[in-house]
Scaffold this motif. Structure first.
Motif, PDB file in Angstrom:
ATOM      1  N   LEU A 436       0.835  -1.256  -0.147  1.00 50.10           N
ATOM      2  CA  LEU A 436       0.069   0.046   0.013  1.00 50.10           C
ATOM      3  C   LEU A 436       0.898   1.125  -0.086  1.00 50.10           C
ATOM      4  N   VAL A 437       1.943   1.279   0.899  1.00 55.75           N
ATOM      5  CA  VAL A 437       2.654   2.511   0.909  1.00 55.75           C
ATOM      6  C   VAL A 437       3.437   2.672  -0.336  1.00 55.75           C
ATOM      7  N   VAL A 438       3.881   1.449  -0.757  1.00 53.46           N
ATOM      8  CA  VAL A 438       4.601   1.643  -2.191  1.00 53.46           C
ATOM      9  C   VAL A 438       3.779   2.268  -3.288  1.00 53.46           C
ATOM     10  N   SER A 439       2.407   1.874  -3.497  1.00 55.48           N
ATOM     11  CA  SER A 439       1.767   2.508  -4.324  1.00 55.48           C
ATOM     12  C   SER A 439       1.586   3.952  -4.033  1.00 55.48           C
ATOM     13  N   PHE A 440       1.503   4.533  -2.855  1.00 60.17           N
ATOM     14  CA  PHE A 440       1.621   5.955  -2.840  1.00 60.17           C
ATOM     15  C   PHE A 440       2.872   6.766  -3.070  1.00 60.17           C
ATOM     16  N   TRP A 441       3.934   5.893  -2.933  1.00 62.59           N
ATOM     17  CA  TRP A 441       5.195   6.541  -3.459  1.00 62.59           C
ATOM     18  C   TRP A 441       5.370   6.426  -5.010  1.00 62.59           C
ATOM     19  N   GLN A 442       4.781   5.365  -5.524  1.00 64.68           N
ATOM     20  CA  GLN A 442       4.771   5.425  -6.951  1.00 64.68           C
ATOM     21  C   GLN A 442       3.666   6.414  -7.753  1.00 64.68           C
ATOM     22  N   ASP A 443       2.616   6.682  -6.940  1.00 63.21           N
ATOM     23  CA  ASP A 443       1.794   7.833  -7.587  1.00 63.21           C
ATOM     24  C   ASP A 443       2.587   9.235  -7.085  1.00 63.21           C
ATOM     25  N   ALA A 444       3.517   9.305  -6.546  1.00 65.78           N
ATOM     26  CA  ALA A 444       4.310  10.570  -6.259  1.00 65.78           C
ATOM     27  C   ALA A 444       5.548  10.686  -7.221  1.00 65.78           C
ATOM     28  N   GLY A 445       5.660   9.543  -8.360  1.00 70.15           N
ATOM     29  CA  GLY A 445       6.754   9.490  -9.183  1.00 70.15           C
ATOM     30  C   GLY A 445       8.045   8.737  -8.875  1.00 70.15           C
ATOM     31  N   MET A 446       8.189   8.074  -7.672  1.00 64.77           N
ATOM     32  CA  MET A 446       9.224   7.319  -7.510  1.00 64.77           C
ATOM     33  C   MET A 446       9.026   5.714  -8.037  1.00 64.77           C
ATOM     34  N   GLU A 447      10.182   5.458  -8.317  1.00 64.36           N
ATOM     35  CA  GLU A 447      10.294   3.847  -8.548  1.00 64.36           C
ATOM     36  C   GLU A 447      10.980   3.192  -7.605  1.00 64.36           C
ATOM     37  N   VAL A 448       9.753   2.165  -7.205  1.00 65.96           N
ATOM     38  CA  VAL A 448      10.279   1.274  -6.342  1.00 65.96           C
ATOM     39  C   VAL A 448      10.281  -0.179  -6.283  1.00 65.96           C
ATOM     40  N   THR A 449      11.241  -0.851  -6.007  1.00 59.59           N
ATOM     41  CA  THR A 449      11.253  -2.250  -6.020  1.00 59.59           C
ATOM     42  C   THR A 449      11.331  -3.023  -4.707  1.00 59.59           C
ATOM     43  N   GLN A 450      10.590  -4.056  -4.496  1.00 61.02           N
ATOM     44  CA  GLN A 450      10.608  -4.734  -3.124  1.00 61.02           C
ATOM     45  C   GLN A 450      11.567  -5.865  -3.178  1.00 61.02           C
ATOM     46  N   GLU A 451      11.888  -6.188  -2.001  1.00 60.78           N
ATOM     47  CA  GLU A 451      12.805  -7.188  -1.725  1.00 60.78           C
ATOM     48  C   GLU A 451      12.381  -7.869  -0.448  1.00 60.78           C
ATOM     49  N   GLU A 452      12.075  -9.196  -0.497  1.00 56.21           N
ATOM     50  CA  GLU A 452      11.619  -9.657   0.930  1.00 56.21           C
ATOM     51  C   GLU A 452      12.940 -10.405   1.465  1.00 56.21           C
ATOM     52  N   ILE A 453      13.218 -10.045   2.805  1.00 59.29           N
ATOM     53  CA  ILE A 453      14.298 -10.666   3.379  1.00 59.29           C
ATOM     54  C   ILE A 453      14.067 -11.954   4.273  1.00 59.29           C
ATOM     55  N   GLY A 454      14.851 -12.748   5.026  1.00 58.15           N
ATOM     56  CA  GLY A 454      14.408 -13.977   5.552  1.00 58.15           C
ATOM     57  C   GLY A 454      13.820 -13.298   7.125  1.00 58.15           C
ATOM     58  N   PRO A 455      12.878 -14.351   7.627  1.00 57.59           N
ATOM     59  CA  PRO A 455      12.334 -14.016   8.889  1.00 57.59           C
ATOM     60  C   PRO A 455      13.332 -13.683  10.068  1.00 57.59           C
ATOM     61  N   GLY A 456      13.200 -12.687  10.557  1.00 52.61           N
ATOM     62  CA  GLY A 456      14.183 -12.391  11.936  1.00 52.61           C
ATOM     63  C   GLY A 456      15.553 -11.798  11.574  1.00 52.61           C
ATOM     64  N   THR A 457      15.517 -11.354  10.314  1.00 44.94           N
ATOM     65  CA  THR A 457      16.930 -10.723   9.719  1.00 44.94           C
ATOM     66  C   THR A 457      17.154  -9.273   9.612  1.00 44.94           C
ATOM     67  N   SER A 458      15.785  -8.626   9.960  1.00 40.87           N
ATOM     68  CA  SER A 458      15.678  -7.054   9.978  1.00 40.87           C
ATOM     69  C   SER A 458      17.067  -6.484  10.665  1.00 40.87           C
ATOM     70  N   VAL A 459      17.248  -6.995  11.675  1.00 41.98           N
ATOM     71  CA  VAL A 459      18.347  -6.597  12.744  1.00 41.98           C
ATOM     72  C   VAL A 459      19.615  -6.378  11.996  1.00 41.98           C
ATOM     73  N   SER A 460      19.904  -7.557  11.599  1.00 41.12           N
ATOM     74  CA  SER A 460      21.364  -7.784  10.999  1.00 41.12           C
ATOM     75  C   SER A 460      21.188  -6.918   9.661  1.00 41.12           C
TER      76      SER A 460
END
Length: 586
Positions: A436-460
């Protein structure tokens, strides 16, 4: 237009404004859905909670209490500490019931992730922290009013100038391996923590730790540190046997349960500590943790009888279970975590404040909350909820699509297209929030690619700076100084790498003075700089959805008794609890 956007996967779950208002007035708040929670300023899980009253109780409407700390009068607005406890579909809370606790039984609980281990000298992620909380006694905990209170320590007292703190220990307490919990052991833990490359920065003020006698040690500071005792409720206050300091696959603590097994990515089991220093606790024989990343599967496991409780319930699970007499919803209120996006400000495009402000202005937070949270949370523009005594009004960008487009056009005229990768862990609400948030950014003219990382890996991922933007959940420390390491320049836990002398000065002043007015002014400046420079794009305060759901035979998830017999805060960070007071009907 962005305001007309809908989500096909959630449209059927949306609530009318009238029903949302009714649920908010009845339920209050606290929760993170299926988001991963980052550690607190000390490298630990951020800690805060509501009270241990039943969920449907009304908060006290009395005058704010005045509490003393180090000779300085601090006003604590207890009315801002909302209620927590247990909710049934009839609204008949049983968080504080008249039943006598029963000993025995095994609690089977589903977690969204298990993290990466238990090394107290590294940043312990959310899943690992939930397991650690069953095996650990921090030196300090929080009482029902949110003030630090002794736990494993018998006392933690400052000198009049806050340059020296004295820690007094309880006699005859031993680690799980039989080693005595004495001043030498505590010194070894604190010295090891402050020497850590990843989390030690938070204790940079400590210049010396000295053993006075077997049960007493002093901690000397280079400058006053008024909130040091709050810090010891987090990971720096997690004490493990000196024989196991730095061990990642085991946790040899002092707590009510002992680690029996851990299968990374699958499960863990802790069993009753028969030599626990608090008589007659814990009640449970064991806790079995099952790691289930998909919230839908967690719910199915509860309904099938395969688990007794699970954390990180989706918003629509919470709403459904309020109508289900066979499921209880436990919600921790008070200062909640915030849902947000971290931006790595060291490289393009996020080294330019115009891009960061455009990202904030592009998002309709109210619409996001309606779609992704079923209207159960409130918009955030900083790390403090408006009910907090530390909250200050700022000029964080309002939703303004035209302004977002203007800033994007201005930047791109000089630098070319705005293009970046957004990272996030798997999980229904994380994915829907990102989409949903990416769609807002795209509406403003930004190019956004999403990448999924592994569970529990945000901190590292964040520590290693291997991201441009990442979805995040954090910042509910009991005292603002708990956020010091995450915003002060020079530290490895400054996730966004944003550097501003105004923030540094405000954080340094806030931790060095015991005068509330001076501290408030410092943290108000801190909030204003964050709002104007936008190193973080804020979404919402997660009050209302941070929760645990359980079968009705599980009791006392939202209750905790301090060693002196007085009530403590139990449901930490909305869905963390310590297990020693939990019991099950047999």
């Amino acid at each position: 237009m962005a305001a007309n956007r809908t989500s096909n996967s959630r449209l059927g779950r949306r609530l009318s404004p009238l029903l949302v208002a009714a649920l908010l007035s009845a339920c209050g708040g606290g929760g993170s859905g299926d988001s991963s929670t980052a550690p607190a300023a000390d490298g630990s899980e951020p800690i805060d909670a509501g009270t241990s009253e039943p969920r449907n109780s009304e908060p006290d409407d009395g005058e704010p209490d005045s509490t003393e700390k180090g000779g300085t009068s601090v006003t604590a607005d207890t009315s801002a500490l909302a209620v927590s406890g247990q909710v049934t579909s009839e609204g008949e809370g049983s968080g504080s019931d008249d039943l006598e606790p029963q000993s025995g039984g095994v609690l089977r609980i589903g977690l969204s992730a298990d993290g990466s281990g238990f090394d107290t000298n590294q940043a312990i992620s959310a899943g690992s922290s939930r397991i650690v909380s069953a095996m650990n006694d921090p030196l300090v905990a929080f009482d029902a009013e949110g003030e630090p209170a002794p736990w494993l320590a018998a006392g933690v007292e400052p000198s009049e100038d806050f340059l020296t703190w004295t820690i007094t220990l309880r006699p005859d307490v031993r680690f799980h391996d039989g080693v005595a919990v004495d001043a030498a052991a505590v010194k070894a833990n604190l010295d090891s923590f402050r020497g850590s490359a990843s989390v030690g920065y938070g204790m940079a003020l400590v210049t010396d730790i000295a053993v006075v006698d077997d049960l007493t040690l002093t901690v000397a500071m280079s400058s006053p540190w008024v909130a040091f005792d709050n810090y010891l409720a987090g990971q720096p206050g997690f004490m493990v046997s000196p024989t196991s300091i730095g061990t990642n696959n085991d946790f040899v603590g002092t707590g009510p349960f002992v680690l029996d097994s851990w299968s990374p990515g699958d499960s863990a089991r802790v069993v009753r500590n028969d030599d626990y220093w608090r008589d007659d606790l814990p009640y449970l024989d064991a806790v079995d943790f099952k790691f289930i990343s998909d919230p839908t599967v967690r719910r199915q496991a509860l309904e099938a009888g395969d688990i007794d409780a699970y954390t990180n319930a989706n918003d629509f699970d919470i709403l459904d279970f309020l109508d289900d007499p066979d499921v209880d919803v436990w919600i921790g209120e008070g200062n909640s975590n915030e849902s947000l996006f971290l931006l790595n400000t060291t490289a393009a495009p996020f080294d330019d404040v115009r891009v960061r402000r455009a990202m904030a202005a592009a998002i309709d937070r109210d619409f996001v909350i309606d779609i992704v949270r079923s209207g159960l949370t409130t918009p955030a523009d900083g790390p403090f909820d408006p009910t907090s005594k530390w909250f200050a009004e700022t000029d964080y960008p309002d939703h303004d699509v035209d302004e977002a487009i203007r800033l994007v056009d201005e930047y791109e005229a000089e630098n070319g297209p705005i293009s970046f990768v957004l990272k996030g862990e798997p999980g229904l609400q994380s994915e829907e929030l990102r989409d949903l948030v990416v769609s807002f950014w795209q509406d403003a003219g930004m190019e956004v690619t999403q990448e999924e990382i592994g569970p529990g890996t945000s901190v590292s991922t964040a520590i290693s700076d291997e991201f441009q933007a990442i979805v995040w959940t954090q910042f509910n420390a009991a005292d603002p100084d708990g956020d010091y390491s995450f915003f002060r320049s020079g530290g490895p836990l400054n996730w966004t790498n944003f550097v501003d002398e105004r923030i540094d000065s405000a954080l340094d002043l806030g931790r060095s003075t015991g005068d509330f007015d001076a501290r408030y002014a410092a943290y108000a400046e801190f909030q204003q700089v964050l709002a104007s420079e936008v190193p973080i794009v804020w979404i919402d305060h997660l009050g209302g959805v941070e929760s645990v759901v359980s079968v009705p035979t599980v009791h006392n998830i939202a209750e905790r008794t301090l060693p002196d017999g007085t009530p403590g805060q139990a449901l930490l960070a909305g869905s963390f609890f310590s297990y020693e007071d939990v019991w099950m009907e047999q």
